[in-house]
Scaffold this motif. Structure first.
Motif, PDB file in Angstrom:
ATOM      1  N   ALA A 769      13.927   5.917   9.866  1.00  0.00           N
ATOM      2  CA  ALA A 769      14.721   4.873   9.194  1.00  0.00           C
ATOM      3  C   ALA A 769      13.889   4.169   8.119  1.00  0.00           C
ATOM      4  CB  ALA A 769      15.225   3.867  10.223  1.00  0.00           C
ATOM      5  N   PHE A 770      12.622   3.882   8.449  1.00  0.00           N
ATOM      6  CA  PHE A 770      11.712   3.247   7.490  1.00  0.00           C
ATOM      7  C   PHE A 770      11.466   4.156   6.281  1.00  0.00           C
ATOM      8  CE2 PHE A 770       7.118   2.815   6.312  1.00  0.00           C
ATOM      9  CZ  PHE A 770       7.220   1.619   5.601  1.00  0.00           C
ATOM     10  N   ASN A 771      11.304   5.458   6.541  1.00  0.00           N
ATOM     11  CA  ASN A 771      11.053   6.404   5.455  1.00  0.00           C
ATOM     12  C   ASN A 771      12.240   6.502   4.501  1.00  0.00           C
ATOM     13  OD1 ASN A 771       8.616   6.902   6.649  1.00  0.00           O
ATOM     14  ND2 ASN A 771       9.262   8.816   7.637  1.00  0.00           N
ATOM     15  N   LYS A 772      13.468   6.480   5.040  1.00  0.00           N
ATOM     16  CA  LYS A 772      14.651   6.585   4.189  1.00  0.00           C
ATOM     17  C   LYS A 772      14.788   5.377   3.272  1.00  0.00           C
ATOM     18  CE  LYS A 772      17.450   9.515   7.209  1.00  0.00           C
ATOM     19  NZ  LYS A 772      18.655   9.591   8.069  1.00  0.00           N
ATOM     20  N   VAL A 773      14.366   4.227   3.767  1.00  0.00           N
ATOM     21  CA  VAL A 773      14.500   2.999   2.969  1.00  0.00           C
ATOM     22  C   VAL A 773      13.388   2.886   1.933  1.00  0.00           C
ATOM     23  CG1 VAL A 773      14.481   0.470   3.071  1.00  0.00           C
ATOM     24  CG2 VAL A 773      15.709   1.780   4.804  1.00  0.00           C
ATOM     25  N   SER A 774      12.132   3.086   2.363  1.00  0.00           N
ATOM     26  CA  SER A 774      10.987   2.797   1.480  1.00  0.00           C
ATOM     27  C   SER A 774      10.388   4.024   0.806  1.00  0.00           C
ATOM     28  CB  SER A 774       9.888   2.081   2.287  1.00  0.00           C
ATOM     29  OG  SER A 774      10.404   0.903   2.875  1.00  0.00           O
ATOM     30  N   PHE A 775      10.614   5.226   1.342  1.00  0.00           N
ATOM     31  CA  PHE A 775       9.957   6.416   0.781  1.00  0.00           C
ATOM     32  C   PHE A 775      10.941   7.591   0.697  1.00  0.00           C
ATOM     33  CE2 PHE A 775       6.624   3.873   2.699  1.00  0.00           C
ATOM     34  CZ  PHE A 775       5.611   3.895   1.755  1.00  0.00           C
TER      35      PHE A 775
END
Length: 862
Positions: A769-775
């Protein structure tokens, strides 16, 4: 005067000579041929036929426990003993036919020829003879006689359809009284041979009013009573047994009729039961019944068994087995005792002893002999499995108690065992004192307790098995302090040794018995499961025993109800058993059968087992077979296709053409999952070992062994993994643990946390989820990897260099590490190059790399 007498005599002889001619058809000729044919050929043939029939009757070995045969069974071996007589019958009857072809005894002589051939088991010629009489005879009664004998010939030759056809024809004919009686008797015999007792008794009932004393009415009434008793009509059986006694039959029939009347008599209250018992005792005390005592005791046992008095039944069966020399009755008594120990009392070790004795006594043609033998063969396994369950359950129960309670329980069990042994000794002594020393050492005269005990130490035979198991593991060691040590503390007993004399013999005997009791308790203490690992082992033994017990019932004995019970007990105690999928499938198979032997309600459970199997074990072979009955057949075809492709893939692998080999493996796997799939997957892992880093290779080998724990490739894959780790260790020892500090290499982001937290899915989900938002633009991948037994790794790959990896690390630390998923658990986080990760994973050097990371990466962030 003398001349007149001479001429008169010559004249008479001349007239007789003219009358002897076969061409003549006058009163004198007919009288001569009829008298000569009857009193010469036919008379002597008939007498020989009666002699043969007596020989056949004497050959009958009646078993009054089974329905008696209406007619003796014809046998080619027996026929050889009276072959000369049957040849004489044919000879005398044939001469009469040839010399007096116009006499009225020709058809009767042909009947004698046919009977001679029937009794000789020459069924083909007998059939032709009886057919000839039926076709040529002008006397309808004789034709009917021929047809009745023809039907008997068809029955003896197992041509049952032809016999039925003959009976149907005779049913339409008007028969005289004798032929009608014989017709019903032959028809009843025909149905007896075919085990159709319902039709058999119907025809015997029709013959009843036509019987005469010479037909052995008493025997026939006894047979009718037996059939009604077999069919479950007790009152009708009782009436026919009473009619049998009314004919004053031979003594043996009289005796068995009285016994069987006791079996079918209505017992409305306890007074009736006492009355029947008195009748049995009266039969036993009657001197005339001395030779039948084994049978009386057996029937007495049958009576008690039907009343539910198992102890009394077993006692009478044992007395029956040793009261006479009839091996069939003896075998039956042993069998009944074994059945009670097996089915009712669940004492399998005792049951096996009696089944062994039963098979040694019973003839091989005994009813259900093959099933009896099958049960006897598997009883040894029953003893092992049932006593394993009792032993392990009892040990597990004792392990929950304190030492004092355990001691009290064991002392109570040993006291019970000693009491049982003492009772047996007294009984043997009484038997020995009566002068019948031949039975003194007979195991069947020893007392066994018929009380059931689920507790292991209340079962002497089970305790004996446990002792033998202890001796197998530990040997014959003495109970003493520090018994496991090689150097032991000297025992007090060894210091106080003294010679045994007559004066102290009793004292020494008591001391020995007491010491043996202490030794037995000590051995049991050593068997107690104390650690969690030992308790798991005990439960595993119980689980396996229940499964194998169910298979014995289901696969070897075809006793579905008992199998159903064993399988259900297994799932109740071990719902997550390794055998669960197979057990559910077998429970489904049992439940879907709707035979009378299955208790009502179990058949409706079939759908429940199907749903449970599909939901809990969707990938099980048993589930796939359930969904598609042709699954095994189809996978066999698919496996052959995979084997052909595998040969090509392996050839490419050996020549180093790994890409082509991978393509072939993918093609083979797309055929579907079969028993050969594991071979393809292992070859795929071997290619990984040549194309990827060693860490991934080892990981995939480990996952392969988890997926196929019982497969044929388990040992080979285990050796590959071990060899790989040995190689790694050699490399690491050669170069030491040295991490390289190269900023331009691709990097990975790693989280380390405890395996017991069981949060791998949550962690990888939060990172994705973090990767989809920030990277989003970097298209990062997240995977989980077991580090060792205590820790798990979640890895994010790949970053092109150190700078991008550190940037990810900083953003994770500031934005994500404080959310609920990460804040409630302890994590180690770092970034690492691909080469350093290989070293880190091989050496498990977590602390060393964290130090390296702090020294070389965190400086940049300060």
């Amino acid at each position: 005067m003398n001349k007149y007498c001479f001429f008169l005599s010559v004249g008479c002889l001349a007239m007789l000579g003219v009358g002897c001619s076969v061409e003549q058809n006058n009163v004198t000729s007919n009288l001569y041929h009829n008298l000569t044919a009857h009193f010469n050929g036919y008379y002597y043939a008939l007498e020989k036929t009666r002699e043969v029939e007596k020989v056949i009757l004497k050959s009958v070995d009646d078993d009054h426990n089974q329905v008696l045969r209406l007619f003796p069974k014809l046998d080619t071996t027996l026929a050889k003993s009276y072959a000369k007589d049957t040849e004489e019958i044919i000879k005398m009857a044939s001469i009469s036919i040839q010399r007096h072809p116009n006499s009225r005894w020709v058809d009767d002589n042909y009947i004698q020829v046919g009977l001679a051939r029937l009794y000789s088991c020459d069924f083909l010629n007998a059939t032709q003879t009886f057919k000839y009489v039926n076709t040529k005879s002008r006397n309808k009664d004789v034709r009917h006689i021929a047809l009745i004998h023809l039907a008997r010939t068809f029955t003896e030759n197992t041509e049952y359809d032809k016999a039925e056809e003959a009976f149907r024809f005779l049913e339409k004919e008007e028969l005289n009284k004798t032929n009608k009686k014989n017709f019903y008797l032959e028809k009843a015999y025909h149905y007896q041979v075919r085990n159709d007792y319902d039709n058999m008794v119907r025809n015997l009932a029709l013959a009843d009013s036509l019987l005469v004393h010479s037909d052995h009415k008493g025997r026939i009434y006894f047979i009718v009573g037996q059939v009604y008793q077999k069919l479950g009509f007790g009152s009708e059986a009782y009436n026919y047994y009473r009619k049998c006694l009314g004919t004053n039959p031979e003594y043996e029939i009289d005796f068995y009729a009285r016994l069987n009347m006791a079996q079918v008599a209505r017992l409305d209250d306890s007074r009736d039961v006492r009355t029947v018992r008195k009748q049995f005792m009266k039969l036993l005390t009657d001197v005339k019944n001395q030779e039948f005592q084994d049978k009386i005791y057996f029937e007495f046992g049958e009576f008690e068994r039907k009343q539910g008095h198992l102890t009394e039944a077993i006692d009478n069966y044992k007395l029956s087995a040793h009261a006479g020399k009839n091996r069939r009755i003896q075998g039956n008594a042993f069998l009944r005792t074994g059945e009670l120990y097996f089915d009712s009392l669940k004492k399998y070790s005792l049951a096996k002893a009696y089944y062994d004795s039963a098979l040694a006594s019973l003839p091989k043609e005994f009813e259900n002999y093959s099933n009896i033998k099958k049960r006897q063969e598997v009883l040894g396994e029953f003893v092992i499995y049932t006593e394993t369950i009792q032993l392990q359950d009892s040990l597990l129960y004792l392990s929950t108690l304190d030492s004092t309670s355990i001691r009290n329980k064991l002392d109570s069990a040993l006291a019970f065992k000693e009491k049982t042994t003492e009772t047996g000794k007294k009984k043997k002594k009484r038997i020995g004192g009566s002068g019948n020393n031949s039975n003194q050492n007979n195991p069947f005269f020893q007392t066994e307790s018929t009380t059931t005990s689920d507790w292991y130490f209340g079962n002497p035979s089970a305790v004996a098995l446990g002792e033998s198991e202890f001796l197998r593991i530990w040997g014959n060691i003495e109970l003493e302090d520090n018994w496991r040590r090689s150097t032991k503390t000297a025992s007090i007993a060894s210091v106080n040794e003294q010679p045994v004399t007559a004066e102290n013999n009793t004292e020494v005997t008591n001391a020995i018995e007491k010491k043996e009791s202490v030794d037995e308790v000590g051995k049991i203490f050593q068997l107690l499961p104390k650690t969690e690992e030992q308790k798991k082992e005990a439960l595993a033994k119980i689980e396996e025993a229940y499964f194998k017990l169910g298979d014995l019932y289901f696969l070897k004995l075809n006793e579905r109800e008992n199998a159903f019970s064993s399988y259900e007990k297994l799932l109740e105690r071990f719902p997550n058993s390794e055998y669960a999928a197979e057990v559910l499938y077998k429970l489904y198979l049992i439940s879907r059968e709707k035979n009378d032997g299955l208790p009502a309600g179990q058949a409706g459970k079939a759908e429940g087992f199907v749903n449970l199997l599909k939901s809990k074990y969707p990938n099980s072979t048993f589930t796939k077979v359930l969904i598609n009955p042709d699954y095994l057949k189809e996978t066999s075809v698919a496996a052959e296709k995979q084997k052909l492709i595998y040969k090509e893939a392996y050839a490419s692998y050996q020549t180093g053409n790994l890409r082509e080999s991978q393509e072939k493996i993918t093609q083979a796997l797309n055929v579907g999952e079969t028993g050969f799939t594991s071979q393809l997957e292992l070859l795929k892992i071997l290619i990984t070992g040549k194309t990827e880093d060693i860490t991934k290779y080892q990981f995939e080998l480990g996952e392969f062994m988890k997926k196929y724990p019982e497969g044929s490739l388990k040992d080979y894959s285990n050796n590959l993994l071990a060899s790989s780790k040995v190689f790694q260790e050699k490399v690491e020892r050669a170069k030491g643990i040295r991490f390289s500090n190269i900023a331009s290499e691709p990097h990975r982001f790693v989280l380390v946390y405890k395996n017991t937290n069981k949060i791998s899915d949550k962690v990888s989900g939060a990172l994705e989820a973090f990767n989809k938002v920030s990277f989003r633009e970097k298209r990062l991948n997240t995977t989980n990897l077991v580090f060792h037994d205590d820790y798990v790794l979640t890895i994010v790959t790949d970053f092109p260099d150190r700078l991008s990896a550190v940037d990810y690390f900083d953003k994770f630390t500031s934005q994500v590490s404080n959310n609920k998923t990460f804040a409630s658990h302890k994590f180690d986080t770092f970034v690492i190059t691909k080469n350093n990760f290989d070293i880190f994973y091989r050496t498990k050097a977590l602390d060393e790399y964290l130090t390296f990371f702090d020294r070389n990466y965190k400086k940049e962030n300060q």
